[in-house]
Design a protein around this motif. Structure first.
Motif, short mmCIF file in Angstrom:
data_model
loop_
_atom_site.label_atom_id
_atom_site.label_comp_id
_atom_site.label_asym_id
_atom_site.label_seq_id
_atom_site.Cartn_x
_atom_site.Cartn_y
_atom_site.Cartn_z
N GLU A 1 43.83 40.47 34.14
CA GLU A 1 45.50 40.82 34.19
C GLU A 1 45.59 39.97 35.22
O GLU A 1 46.67 39.50 36.00
CB GLU A 1 45.95 41.91 34.81
CG GLU A 1 46.80 42.06 34.40
CD GLU A 1 48.03 41.97 32.85
OE1 GLU A 1 48.99 41.42 32.69
OE2 GLU A 1 47.49 42.09 31.91
N ALA A 2 45.18 40.24 36.52
CA ALA A 2 45.81 39.63 37.70
C ALA A 2 45.58 37.91 37.69
O ALA A 2 45.97 37.26 38.32
CB ALA A 2 44.50 40.14 38.85
N LEU A 3 44.14 37.31 36.78
CA LEU A 3 44.26 35.64 37.06
C LEU A 3 45.71 35.65 36.28
O LEU A 3 45.81 33.85 36.41
CB LEU A 3 43.25 35.95 35.74
CG LEU A 3 41.56 35.90 36.88
CD1 LEU A 3 40.78 35.41 35.36
CD2 LEU A 3 41.39 34.88 37.24
N LYS A 4 46.41 35.85 34.97
CA LYS A 4 47.17 35.91 34.34
C LYS A 4 48.42 34.50 35.84
O LYS A 4 49.38 34.91 35.35
CB LYS A 4 47.72 36.61 33.84
CG LYS A 4 46.87 37.00 32.69
CD LYS A 4 48.11 38.47 31.99
CE LYS A 4 47.52 38.49 30.57
NZ LYS A 4 47.99 39.93 30.04
N TYR A 5 48.80 35.40 36.91
CA TYR A 5 49.29 35.44 37.80
C TYR A 5 49.04 34.17 38.56
O TYR A 5 49.18 34.49 40.00
CB TYR A 5 49.46 37.18 38.55
CG TYR A 5 50.48 37.49 37.67
CD1 TYR A 5 51.68 37.42 37.32
CD2 TYR A 5 49.25 38.60 36.84
CE1 TYR A 5 51.92 37.68 35.73
CE2 TYR A 5 50.20 40.44 36.61
CZ TYR A 5 51.28 39.46 35.66
OH TYR A 5 52.47 40.15 34.71
N GLY A 6 47.49 34.33 38.54
CA GLY A 6 47.38 33.26 39.77
C GLY A 6 46.36 34.02 40.57
O GLY A 6 46.27 35.05 40.94
N ASP A 7 45.84 33.28 41.12
CA ASP A 7 44.41 33.33 42.83
C ASP A 7 45.44 34.35 43.65
O ASP A 7 46.74 33.53 44.31
CB ASP A 7 44.08 32.62 42.52
CG ASP A 7 42.29 31.96 42.18
OD1 ASP A 7 42.54 33.25 41.78
OD2 ASP A 7 42.20 31.44 42.64
N PRO A 8 45.59 35.30 44.13
CA PRO A 8 46.06 35.44 45.36
C PRO A 8 46.22 33.78 46.90
O PRO A 8 45.11 34.01 46.35
CB PRO A 8 45.49 36.85 45.97
CG PRO A 8 44.47 37.38 44.72
CD PRO A 8 44.00 35.42 44.49
#
Length: 151
Positions: free
Chosen positions: A114-121
């Protein structure tokens, strides 16, 4: 307050203009007192806590590491907090799941996906986190848990 806390080493303190001397953890708590939607302050505070440790917020609520990561995710009104999702995935037990605001229950691997959907931090706030490697490592841990259950 959040940015100042981010700049301090874990053992450092800073004296504010009003005379108060605050630690890194106290600065994040003050940041949350002034802005309960500050997802970075929730995330940074969670990263400071040891497993099993809790912290009391200004509203009286007592939260552990996992609960702080969940608050970080929920505080980001526009999208799921990538940093919070990664932190929660790392803090979550291999066989554990947690609910998101949309009602879905996700395990560690699903949280990282799910985090990957929003790009790397942002590399300034989460240096050295490799999402793909973290997903692979969590997948290996889950496979070991499943193998233990089968035995």
């Amino acid at each position: 307050y959040n940015n100042l806390g981010f700049e301090l080493a874990a053992s450092e303190t800073v004296q504010l203009h009003d005379g108060r001397v605050l630690s890194k953890k106290q600065l994040y708590l003050v940041a949350l007192h002034h802005d309960t939607s500050n997802s970075y302050a929730y995330n940074n505070l969670a990263l400071l806590l040891a497993p099993g440790e809790t912290v009391k917020l200004h509203d009286g609520s007592v939260l552990d590491k996992q609960q702080l990561f969940i608050h970080s995710i929920r505080a980001d009104a526009d999208r799921e907090s990538s940093l919070g999702l990664v932190g929660l995935a790392i803090a979550l037990a291999p066989e554990g799941t947690v609910p998101l605001a949309d009602g879905r229950w996700l395990d560690s691997k699903q949280l990282l996906q799910e985090a990957l959907k929003y790009g790397d931090p942002d590399s300034a706030t989460a240096p050295g986190i490799d999402h793909a490697a973290a997903i692979e490592r969590l997948g290996e841990q889950q496979a070991l848990v499943e193998a233990d259950r089968a035995d």
